[in-house]
Design a protein around this motif. Structure first.
Motif, PDB file in Angstrom:
ATOM      1  N   ARG A  91       0.716  -1.319  -0.041  1.00 48.55           N
ATOM      2  CA  ARG A  91      -0.047  -0.128  -0.106  1.00 48.55           C
ATOM      3  C   ARG A  91       1.059   1.328  -0.048  1.00 48.55           C
ATOM      4  N   SER A  92       0.309   2.129  -0.852  1.00 46.00           N
ATOM      5  CA  SER A  92       1.123   3.481  -0.748  1.00 46.00           C
ATOM      6  C   SER A  92       0.083   4.581  -0.655  1.00 46.00           C
ATOM      7  N   THR A  93       0.660   5.658  -0.524  1.00 48.26           N
ATOM      8  CA  THR A  93      -0.239   7.015  -0.619  1.00 48.26           C
ATOM      9  C   THR A  93       0.021   7.851  -1.709  1.00 48.26           C
TER      10      THR A  93
ATOM     11  N   ARG B 277      -3.761   3.580  -1.723  1.00 45.15           N
ATOM     12  CA  ARG B 277      -3.926   2.933  -2.687  1.00 45.15           C
ATOM     13  C   ARG B 277      -3.158   1.484  -2.733  1.00 45.15           C
ATOM     14  N   GLU B 278      -3.950   0.740  -3.325  1.00 45.13           N
ATOM     15  CA  GLU B 278      -3.466  -0.675  -3.559  1.00 45.13           C
ATOM     16  C   GLU B 278      -2.390  -0.839  -4.545  1.00 45.13           C
ATOM     17  N   ASP B 279      -1.463  -1.763  -4.197  1.00 41.45           N
ATOM     18  CA  ASP B 279      -0.321  -1.980  -5.306  1.00 41.45           C
ATOM     19  C   ASP B 279      -1.086  -2.411  -6.784  1.00 41.45           C
ATOM     20  N   PRO B 280      -0.952  -1.635  -7.852  1.00 39.10           N
ATOM     21  CA  PRO B 280      -1.690  -2.035  -8.860  1.00 39.10           C
ATOM     22  C   PRO B 280      -0.797  -3.050  -9.529  1.00 39.10           C
ATOM     23  N   PHE B 281      -1.805  -3.835 -10.625  1.00 36.97           N
ATOM     24  CA  PHE B 281      -1.147  -4.930 -11.296  1.00 36.97           C
ATOM     25  C   PHE B 281      -1.404  -4.781 -12.731  1.00 36.97           C
ATOM     26  N   ASP B 282      -2.280  -3.721 -13.074  1.00 42.62           N
ATOM     27  CA  ASP B 282      -2.645  -3.582 -14.453  1.00 42.62           C
ATOM     28  C   ASP B 282      -2.417  -1.756 -14.676  1.00 42.62           C
ATOM     29  N   ILE B 283      -2.261  -1.500 -15.782  1.00 42.65           N
ATOM     30  CA  ILE B 283      -2.014  -0.297 -16.174  1.00 42.65           C
ATOM     31  C   ILE B 283      -3.201   0.755 -15.723  1.00 42.65           C
TER      32      ILE B 283
ATOM     33  N   SER C 277       6.236   6.816  -1.611  1.00 48.55           N
ATOM     34  CA  SER C 277       5.387   5.639  -1.414  1.00 48.55           C
ATOM     35  C   SER C 277       4.479   6.090  -0.117  1.00 48.55           C
ATOM     36  N   ARG C 278       5.180   7.174   0.788  1.00 53.29           N
ATOM     37  CA  ARG C 278       4.285   7.237   1.828  1.00 53.29           C
ATOM     38  C   ARG C 278       3.416   8.573   1.837  1.00 53.29           C
ATOM     39  N   GLY C 279       3.496   9.155   0.619  1.00 58.95           N
ATOM     40  CA  GLY C 279       2.662  10.274   0.368  1.00 58.95           C
ATOM     41  C   GLY C 279       3.614  11.631   0.774  1.00 58.95           C
TER      42      GLY C 279
ATOM     43  N   HIS D  68      14.351   4.868   0.092  1.00 57.57           N
ATOM     44  CA  HIS D  68      12.999   5.020  -0.433  1.00 57.57           C
ATOM     45  C   HIS D  68      13.202   6.150  -1.213  1.00 57.57           C
ATOM     46  N   TYR D  69      12.561   5.704  -2.747  1.00 58.72           N
ATOM     47  CA  TYR D  69      12.700   6.764  -3.873  1.00 58.72           C
ATOM     48  C   TYR D  69      11.359   7.440  -4.139  1.00 58.72           C
ATOM     49  N   ALA D  70      11.351   8.598  -4.361  1.00 56.19           N
ATOM     50  CA  ALA D  70      10.473   9.474  -4.649  1.00 56.19           C
ATOM     51  C   ALA D  70      10.222   9.641  -6.113  1.00 56.19           C
ATOM     52  N   GLN D  71       8.977   9.591  -6.676  1.00 56.71           N
ATOM     53  CA  GLN D  71       8.689   9.517  -8.207  1.00 56.71           C
ATOM     54  C   GLN D  71       8.533  10.717  -8.629  1.00 56.71           C
ATOM     55  N   LEU D  72       8.777  11.425  -9.814  1.00 57.17           N
ATOM     56  CA  LEU D  72       8.152  12.783 -10.483  1.00 57.17           C
ATOM     57  C   LEU D  72       6.754  12.260 -10.625  1.00 57.17           C
ATOM     58  N   ALA D  73       5.737  13.111 -10.201  1.00 55.62           N
ATOM     59  CA  ALA D  73       4.396  12.901  -9.961  1.00 55.62           C
ATOM     60  C   ALA D  73       3.749  14.055 -10.722  1.00 55.62           C
ATOM     61  N   ARG D  74       3.935  15.118 -10.666  1.00 52.92           N
ATOM     62  CA  ARG D  74       3.375  16.442 -11.363  1.00 52.92           C
ATOM     63  C   ARG D  74       4.289  17.471 -11.685  1.00 52.92           C
ATOM     64  N   LEU D  75       3.836  18.271 -12.737  1.00 57.36           N
ATOM     65  CA  LEU D  75       4.381  19.508 -12.945  1.00 57.36           C
ATOM     66  C   LEU D  75       3.233  20.512 -12.892  1.00 57.36           C
ATOM     67  N   TYR D  76       3.902  21.782 -12.066  1.00 55.66           N
ATOM     68  CA  TYR D  76       2.973  22.858 -12.120  1.00 55.66           C
ATOM     69  C   TYR D  76       3.635  23.840 -12.895  1.00 55.66           C
ATOM     70  N   ILE D  77       2.747  24.496 -13.689  1.00 58.89           N
ATOM     71  CA  ILE D  77       3.074  25.527 -14.663  1.00 58.89           C
ATOM     72  C   ILE D  77       2.140  26.888 -14.160  1.00 58.89           C
ATOM     73  N   VAL D  78       2.463  27.929 -13.825  1.00 60.79           N
ATOM     74  CA  VAL D  78       1.866  29.011 -13.820  1.00 60.79           C
ATOM     75  C   VAL D  78       2.101  29.950 -14.800  1.00 60.79           C
TER      76      VAL D  78
END
Length: 936
Positions: free
Chosen positions: A526-528, A540-546, A792-794, A842-852
């Motif tokens: 489980r991750s956040t 969220r549960e660990d996903p198995f499909d895209i 993964s911990r939010g 623990h690795y952090a993944q690029l999740a979002r890009l903010y553009i003003v």
């Protein structure tokens, strides 16, 4: 019979007997044993001595007699002596052994070779049993003067085999014209076994006259020569061994063979003389001289063997001086030793070898050649040849009884069986040690390797491979019988924790009680994660499909959070048939000509025919290819991007004139398939003209540009303290001259005065209309950019470079510009700054890009390209590239949670893998000065 022949050929041919001997009985003499490695030592040469003829050559035998490695029985019939010689050659003889080794010299393993030798031993035993069933006297020849104790085991095996096949042999000879005793016992009499040993140099140190070499008693010779004393010692030893093992008993009729109680049954052939010339002269003298009591008259008739018995003619390899000095007894020759037993057969006296208080006489028959040949032929068909259909069934049953010999003959295999059987439980324990209840194939193979290592430490012999295969099968049965773990791996490279199961169908519910159970995959991971806009977080549960990873999880927040936000929808597959098929991701395919252009799922629905696409193309002027309103921008970008690569969209993003219209692709090139969909994600290796059923990307607008406060940063949950500030991005806007304004008036068709480009930028000089006198020639528009990472911990944070996390401690916001982050490849994964107490990174993944995007004449083009692994990993991009963001807005681009190709998912990096290969390519944002459209 002048030459020896195969016994099968002898029995099938018609032997023309002398009328004088036709009704006389014959003695069958069998010879078997082993031969030495010295030349001139085969046991066939004994027949030269016994028959007083040169039957077998002294320098090699005919190699055409048998080219197989099996047993061969040769027969020589001496009618004048009434003796039939049967000589058995097998793998115990040199030439047969060499042929067998030649056949095994190429590519035969240890187990196969052992099976070969085991089969040869069984056939040798069957041929021996054939001799024991037909012969009156048997001669065992051994190349040394030491008794081989393995014969004890061999004779016990033959005795047991004879008891097994006796009913079959009785059935084979029941129709022959022989006596009832012969039919019941399947032999003319219990054969007498004699032993012939060859001297191997053990007594050569004694003198030529056989006297004791000790100096004290040299003048007083002993009664018996050393060779005779050796014969007596061997007789005592052999008799004790056979009596202890119950091969010999008191009643001879129950034994496989007998030995005489009051006659010698061991003979030692003396070795060659030291002086070969003297030996040849002595042989010549003894052959040419006649004894004093010999008469010139020859004795004729069937009893001529009596005269031959007293003859002094002997071959070179067993000649012994008969005139020894002193008071020693004269040693007999081999022929004299053997003929005393043959006489008992030919005179029909038989063998009375039973001992004990009440000895029982054994049966005895002296058959004629015709009767003997009839019985021998029947037994030969059942035990050796197997060429007649009448006896085929009996022959198969006899061959099946040979398996009974394994316990007696194959001591190596028996030891190996016992050893491997003891090692097998140890290997099973090693396999099951420290095993979870359910485990994967990798764990199974590792445990099996450990079990084989333990097994190989204890198991030995020819049964090693067979029990190793059994160990494989046992371990696999244990694993597959309720211990097999589901082999499916999640998109984060974690195994499903359930045992082997089936996935539920769309309208089916999970069932645990079925075998195999019907369950959904679950790795207990489980991750956040945050929603599309980042304002809400949820586990969220660990996903198995895209679809679960990049679409379903974010759709849960649509009603609660992101559903009312303005967005730019990426084009997806729109089916035109009830059952669309997945397309191929690799090979390029032609696009559909007659297919309509797919449209975004939200907003007003445009037409679906080709004419609607033409109207969409013609509705926008060529000088203004991109609209600043969200709806028009989406429709135009969709029309320009379908079926096009990133490079082909470049000229249209810049907004050219007539030249741009000439390079604009036709409608046929821009259409996408409505019959086949892309089964995975869109990347650089996909075929053109295919779209997925859903988009793994998301682009939403949180609000106008003023929604973001540079002094407070992003006010969203999960951000680390001081790391929620976007990076400023100052873009230079060049002011146009009066000539440039005049040139654009005919094209634009609007007023000649425009609002100041730096209207929304605070602290800039200038007025709202025209080119003021005090305004600078070049003004700057400030945008803001932020690369957000989430673990993964939010825990979330923004990064200002490949190796730097935004950290703002005081008021004023981030000072470092965004130029460094935009001009370099940003990593897709970076170590999380909040690692915790554990040793695992623990690795952090690029999740979002903010553009003003400021409210200014500025075009910011979005073109994300992600390479989620080392080469040859493809580059992933959204379904619409070169997307121009409308001004005055805070836009959020949500990256996919997982990246999947047709060959499988691109897993996150391990601890020992370099992070440089996982990156977002530079050029994700590009700013250009644009002329705004006139007010409508």
């Amino acid at each position: 019979m002048a030459l020896p022949v195969n016994v099968g050929a002898l029995l099938e041919s018609e032997v023309i007997e002398d009328p004088l001997y036709k009704d006389e009985g014959l003695c069958v003499l069998g010879i078997f044993g082993k031969t030495a490695m010295l030349p001139g030592s085969p046991k066939e040469f004994l027949i030269n001595t016994l028959a007083d003829k040169h039957i077998y050559p002294l320098f090699g035998l005919d190699e055409t007699d048998n080219h197989k490695s099996g047993s061969l029985i040769q027969a020589y019939y001496s009618q004048e002596n009434r003796v039939l010689y049967l000589v058995l050659t097998s793998v115990c003889d040199n030439r047969q052994l060499l042929r067998a080794c030649e056949s095994l010299s190429t590519g035969v393993g240890h187990s196969e070779a052992h099976e070969f030798w085991n089969g040869a031993d069984k056939q040798h035993c069957l041929a021996l049993l054939y001799l024991f069933s037909l012969c009156h006297v048997l001669l065992l020849v051994h190349p040394t003067c030491c008794f081989d104790v393995t014969y004890d085991r061999l004779f016990r095996a033959l005795d047991a085999l004879r008891q097994k096949v006796l009913p079959l042999l009785r059935a084979a000879i029941k129709d022959t014209l022989i006596s009832k005793e012969w039919k019941v016992n399947c032999r003319p009499c219990p054969p007498r076994l004699l032993f012939v040993f060859q001297m191997n140099g053990a007594l050569r140190s004694y003198g030529g006259n056989g006297s004791d070499p000790s100096g004290g008693n040299a003048d007083k010779p002993k009664k018996h020569s050393p060779r005779r004393r050796l014969q007596h010692a061997l007789e005592d030893q052999i008799y004790r061994i056979f009596r202890k093992s119950r091969v010999l008993t008191n009643q001879s009729s129950n034994c496989l063979f007998t030995v005489p109680a009051n006659q010698a049954f061991v003979y030692v052939v003396p070795g060659p003389e030291e002086d070969p010339v003297a030996a040849v002269l002595g042989q010549l003298r003894s052959n040419c001289a006649l004894r004093e009591n010999d008469t010139s008259t020859s004795v004729s008739g069937p009893r001529r063997y009596q005269q031959m018995r007293h003859s002094a003619r002997q071959p070179s390899f067993n000649v012994e001086s008969s005139s020894l000095s002193g008071g020693q007894l004269v040693d007999c020759s081999l022929k004299e030793f053997l003929w005393q037993h043959v006489e008992l057969v030919l005179t029909k006296k038989g063998f009375d070898d039973s001992v004990g208080r009440n000895p029982q006489p054994s049966h005895f028959e002296l058959p004629t050649y015709t009767k003997w040949a009839q019985v021998a032929y029947r037994l030969h068909q059942v035990m050796i040849a197997n060429t007649e259909e009448e006896t085929a069934e009996l022959a198969v049953k006899v061959q099946s009884q040979l398996k009974f010999l394994e316990g007696f003959l194959d001591a190596d295999a028996k030891f190996s069986e016992n050893r491997c059987q003891k090692a097998l439980p140890l290997a099973h324990s090693a396999y099951q040690s420290n095993l979870p209840h359910n485990y994967t194939t990798t764990v199974h193979k590792n445990q099996l390797t450990q079990a084989l290592r333990v097994y190989s430490q204890h198991a030995r012999g020819v049964a090693f491979q067979r029990y190793a295969l059994q160990l494989h099968e046992d371990c696999y049965k244990f694993w597959s019988n309720g211990h097999q773990l589901c082999e499916e791996r999640s998109l984060t490279d974690q195994h499903c924790v359930h045992k082997f199961h089936l996935l539920p169908q769309p309208d089916e519910k999970p069932e645990m009680d079925r075998n195999p159970p019907i369950l959904n995959h679950n790795s207990r991971g489980r991750s956040t994660s945050s929603c599309n806009c980042g304002r809400k977080q949820s586990p969220r549960e660990d996903p198995f499909d895209i679809q679960a990873a990049n679409y379903d999880f974010y759709q849960m927040f649509e009603e609660k959070c992101c559903g009312k936000l303005e967005r730019i929808n990426f084009p997806v597959f729109q089916p035109s048939t009830p059952d669309p098929a997945p397309g191929c991701e690799e090979a390029p395919r032609p696009t559909e000509v007659a297919a309509p252009v797919p449209v975004p799922p939200s907003g007003s629905e445009p037409g679906s025919g080709p004419s609607e696409g033409e109207r969409l193309k013609e509705s926008i002027p060529a000088s203004h290819p991109v609209s600043h309103t969200p709806g028009e921008s989406t429709s135009l970008s969709l029309a320009l991007s379908l079926g096009q690569s990133t490079d082909s969209l470049g000229p249209y993003g810049d907004g050219g004139g007539g030249e741009g219209q000439e390079k604009r692709p036709s409608l046929v090139d821009r259409q996408a398939s409505t019959v086949e969909y892309l089964p995975g994600m869109l990347h650089s290796g996909c075929s053109k003209g295919l779209l997925p059923k859903f988009s793994s990307w998301s682009l939403v607008k949180l609000g106008p540009a003023k929604t973001y406060n540079p002094h407070t940063g992003l006010e969203q949950p999960g951000f680390l303290p001081g790391s929620s500030f976007l990076l400023p991005w100052d873009v230079v806007i060049r002011s146009r001259s009066e000539e440039e304004v005049g040139l654009t008036e005919p094209l634009d068709g609007g007023p000649s005065s425009w609002p100041a480009p730096n209207k929304t930028v605070a602290g800039k000089r200038g007025s709202a209309g025209g080119l003021g006198r005090g305004r600078r020639r070049d003004d700057v528009a400030r945008a803001f950019v932020g690369f957000e990472y989430e673990d993964s911990r939010g825990r979330r944070f923004l990064s200002s470079g490949p190796d730097k996390v935004v950290k703002v401690l005081g008021p004023g916001g981030a000072k470092e510009p965004a130029t460094r982050a935009l001009n370099t490849d940003m990593p897709l994964y970076i170590p999380s700054p909040a690692q915790g107490r554990g040793l695992k990174t623990h690795y952090a993944q690029l999740a979002r890009l903010y553009i003003v995007v400021p409210d200014a004449p500025l075009e910011i083009t979005l073109n994300p390209q992600v390479q989620p692994g080392p080469p040859p990993c493809p580059v992933f991009h959204p379904e619409q590239t070169e997307l121009v963001l409308p001004p005055d807005g805070l836009w959020v681009l949500r990256f996919p949670y997982s990246y999947v190709t047709d060959r499988g998912p691109c897993y996150p990096p391990k601890e020992n893998q370099p992070l440089a290969s996982y990156k977002v390519l530079r050029g994700i944002l590009r700013a250009n000065t644009a002329s705004p459209l006139p007010p409508q």
